[in-house]
Write an enzyme that holds these catalytic residues in place. Sequence first.
Site, PDB file in Angstrom:
ATOM      1  N   ALA A 166      49.852 -42.624  26.841  1.00 12.45           N
ATOM      2  CA  ALA A 166      50.770 -42.499  25.592  1.00 12.45           C
ATOM      3  C   ALA A 166      52.095 -42.887  26.665  1.00 12.45           C
ATOM      4  O   ALA A 166      52.535 -42.560  27.570  1.00 12.45           O
ATOM      5  CB  ALA A 166      51.120 -41.412  25.031  1.00 12.45           C
ATOM      6  N   SER A 200      51.196 -44.296  21.214  1.00 17.18           N
ATOM      7  CA  SER A 200      49.996 -44.696  21.822  1.00 17.18           C
ATOM      8  C   SER A 200      49.204 -45.680  21.246  1.00 17.18           C
ATOM      9  O   SER A 200      47.965 -45.819  21.393  1.00 17.18           O
ATOM     10  CB  SER A 200      49.295 -43.225  21.955  1.00 17.18           C
ATOM     11  OG  SER A 200      48.923 -42.667  20.693  1.00 17.18           O
ATOM     12  N   ARG A 243      32.405 -40.059  17.039  1.00 18.88           N
ATOM     13  CA  ARG A 243      32.794 -39.244  16.050  1.00 18.88           C
ATOM     14  C   ARG A 243      31.835 -39.060  14.926  1.00 18.88           C
ATOM     15  O   ARG A 243      31.446 -37.724  14.844  1.00 18.88           O
ATOM     16  CB  ARG A 243      34.058 -39.714  15.356  1.00 18.88           C
ATOM     17  CG  ARG A 243      35.164 -39.788  15.871  1.00 18.88           C
ATOM     18  CD  ARG A 243      36.482 -40.301  14.958  1.00 18.88           C
ATOM     19  NE  ARG A 243      37.872 -40.446  15.810  1.00 18.88           N
ATOM     20  CZ  ARG A 243      39.044 -40.690  14.931  1.00 18.88           C
ATOM     21  NH1 ARG A 243      38.763 -41.080  13.712  1.00 18.88           N
ATOM     22  NH2 ARG A 243      40.079 -40.948  15.509  1.00 18.88           N
ATOM     23  N   ARG A 262      35.534 -43.588  10.109  1.00 16.52           N
ATOM     24  CA  ARG A 262      35.816 -44.799   9.148  1.00 16.52           C
ATOM     25  C   ARG A 262      35.055 -46.058   9.646  1.00 16.52           C
ATOM     26  O   ARG A 262      34.545 -46.128  10.654  1.00 16.52           O
ATOM     27  CB  ARG A 262      37.225 -45.161   9.465  1.00 16.52           C
ATOM     28  CG  ARG A 262      38.037 -43.978   9.024  1.00 16.52           C
ATOM     29  CD  ARG A 262      39.699 -44.143   8.744  1.00 16.52           C
ATOM     30  NE  ARG A 262      40.141 -44.695  10.225  1.00 16.52           N
ATOM     31  CZ  ARG A 262      40.738 -43.723  11.145  1.00 16.52           C
ATOM     32  NH1 ARG A 262      40.469 -42.551  10.891  1.00 16.52           N
ATOM     33  NH2 ARG A 262      41.098 -44.148  12.321  1.00 16.52           N
ATOM     34  N   SER A 306      48.418 -22.915  18.303  1.00 18.48           N
ATOM     35  CA  SER A 306      48.506 -21.611  18.674  1.00 18.48           C
ATOM     36  C   SER A 306      49.473 -20.939  17.626  1.00 18.48           C
ATOM     37  O   SER A 306      49.302 -19.682  17.279  1.00 18.48           O
ATOM     38  CB  SER A 306      49.155 -21.503  20.100  1.00 18.48           C
ATOM     39  OG  SER A 306      48.293 -21.999  21.163  1.00 18.48           O
ATOM     40  N   GLU A 340      39.306 -35.426  20.679  1.00 16.53           N
ATOM     41  CA  GLU A 340      40.370 -36.418  20.658  1.00 16.53           C
ATOM     42  C   GLU A 340      41.958 -35.858  20.678  1.00 16.53           C
ATOM     43  O   GLU A 340      42.301 -35.428  19.749  1.00 16.53           O
ATOM     44  CB  GLU A 340      40.344 -37.635  19.528  1.00 16.53           C
ATOM     45  CG  GLU A 340      39.171 -38.238  19.711  1.00 16.53           C
ATOM     46  CD  GLU A 340      39.069 -39.580  18.455  1.00 16.53           C
ATOM     47  OE1 GLU A 340      40.283 -40.053  18.444  1.00 16.53           O
ATOM     48  OE2 GLU A 340      38.085 -39.963  18.218  1.00 16.53           O
ATOM     49  N   GLU A 386       7.538 -34.167  11.292  1.00 15.88           N
ATOM     50  CA  GLU A 386       6.170 -34.115  11.325  1.00 15.88           C
ATOM     51  C   GLU A 386       5.431 -34.185   9.842  1.00 15.88           C
ATOM     52  O   GLU A 386       4.627 -34.909   9.314  1.00 15.88           O
ATOM     53  CB  GLU A 386       5.483 -33.021  12.105  1.00 15.88           C
ATOM     54  CG  GLU A 386       5.843 -32.852  13.507  1.00 15.88           C
ATOM     55  CD  GLU A 386       7.142 -32.279  13.627  1.00 15.88           C
ATOM     56  OE1 GLU A 386       7.409 -31.349  14.803  1.00 15.88           O
ATOM     57  OE2 GLU A 386       8.222 -32.395  12.794  1.00 15.88           O
ATOM     58  N   ASP A 402      51.194 -37.896  15.533  1.00 18.63           N
ATOM     59  CA  ASP A 402      50.323 -39.233  14.908  1.00 18.63           C
ATOM     60  C   ASP A 402      49.962 -38.940  13.532  1.00 18.63           C
ATOM     61  O   ASP A 402      49.784 -40.162  12.636  1.00 18.63           O
ATOM     62  CB  ASP A 402      49.149 -39.581  15.762  1.00 18.63           C
ATOM     63  CG  ASP A 402      49.555 -39.711  17.183  1.00 18.63           C
ATOM     64  OD1 ASP A 402      50.619 -40.248  17.277  1.00 18.63           O
ATOM     65  OD2 ASP A 402      48.681 -39.790  18.112  1.00 18.63           O
ATOM     66  N   THR A 415      47.820 -32.109  27.241  1.00 19.70           N
ATOM     67  CA  THR A 415      47.835 -30.712  27.433  1.00 19.70           C
ATOM     68  C   THR A 415      46.554 -29.940  26.955  1.00 19.70           C
ATOM     69  O   THR A 415      46.054 -29.128  27.862  1.00 19.70           O
ATOM     70  CB  THR A 415      48.984 -29.877  26.254  1.00 19.70           C
ATOM     71  OG1 THR A 415      50.226 -30.684  26.884  1.00 19.70           O
ATOM     72  CG2 THR A 415      49.184 -28.868  26.493  1.00 19.70           C
TER      73      THR A 415
END
Length: 361
Positions: free
Chosen positions: A166, A172, A188, A211, A226, A293, A56, A204, A297
């Site tokens: 995968a 993958s 992203r 990008r 964990s 991503e 505004e 990976d 699991t």
Amino acid sequence: MAFSAADHAHMARALRLAERGLYTTTPNPRVGCVIVRDDAVVGEGWHARAGEPHAEVHALRAAGAAARGATAYVSLEPCSHHGRTPPCANALIDAGVARVVAATRDPNPQVSGGGLALLTLAGIQTEVGLLEDQARELNIGFIARMTRGRPWLRVKSASSLDGRSALLNGASKWITGPAARADVQAWRARACAILTGVGTVLADDPRMNVRDLETSRQPLKIIVDSHLNTPPTAQILQGGALIACAEDDPAKRAALETAGAEILVIPGPRGRVGLAALIGELGRRGLNEIHVEAGATLNGALLDAGLVDEWIAYLAPLVMGDAARGVFALPPLTEMAERKAFKLLDSRLVGGDLRLMLRPA
């Protein structure tokens, strides 16, 4: 309430202006404003980033004296509280606008209804609800955080037609084509944070950044780990990252903090990270949209916990076989009623792949 064709056109323009802040406004909402007098646009503006003037204010500056007696079309109810910037409702009053049309009310409890009430008390005609669905979709994460205390969580997957993400050995790259991978960069970029699991980091070594797309802001990177098994040399730590763990380890913590990570200890059941508590903490930190991503699991754990709000699924015209890995690892189901049901909102070709947008039914 009846809105004219001109009203629709001007609000549509306000929404297009708001989209210019798609990648940059976090933690604030994306807002656009158009000021019209005598059927002519006299001022436009949009909010670019937190701490800078709101939509505004930009539009009023562009309009100058022509704002007096004009109509202001705003994609979100003007704010009525002092934050980093003064209230926009007061700015509209001081400028002498005659009418304010808002697409939707602000879900922020500090504002909701207050901005419109302030304008009405000042004798300004106020209307709300024009293109409301589109306005809410644009700020779906902000609305989620304000109304339920946690961000909007969007899972992205890339899989074969038979639902495999995968190979059995973890390979993958690449299931989908270049166009689909480029499309992911936009998802992203609009997110406040990119969330992944330590399994993906170890397999990976991804960067998990935006990008090949122009943006002045990189999302926060978050790792669910964990037992703090993320290597201090992992690429994802470049530029900093947040690691959520279930148990602290002073030696591992020190090495990861030296590498630029912030460690957050959130214990949950079975020695794993408490995912609901983590997502709640991200909301308290002002994050609106979380882009996930991850492997099967973590995807499965988020879905099983009822934390998934949206699923962007890219399907490649491939078959990878039963031995390959799936998208969501879930406990075995014994009844069809236990299925996780989704509704399909959109489907389109992206290059040679199919992109589906789904939300829990």
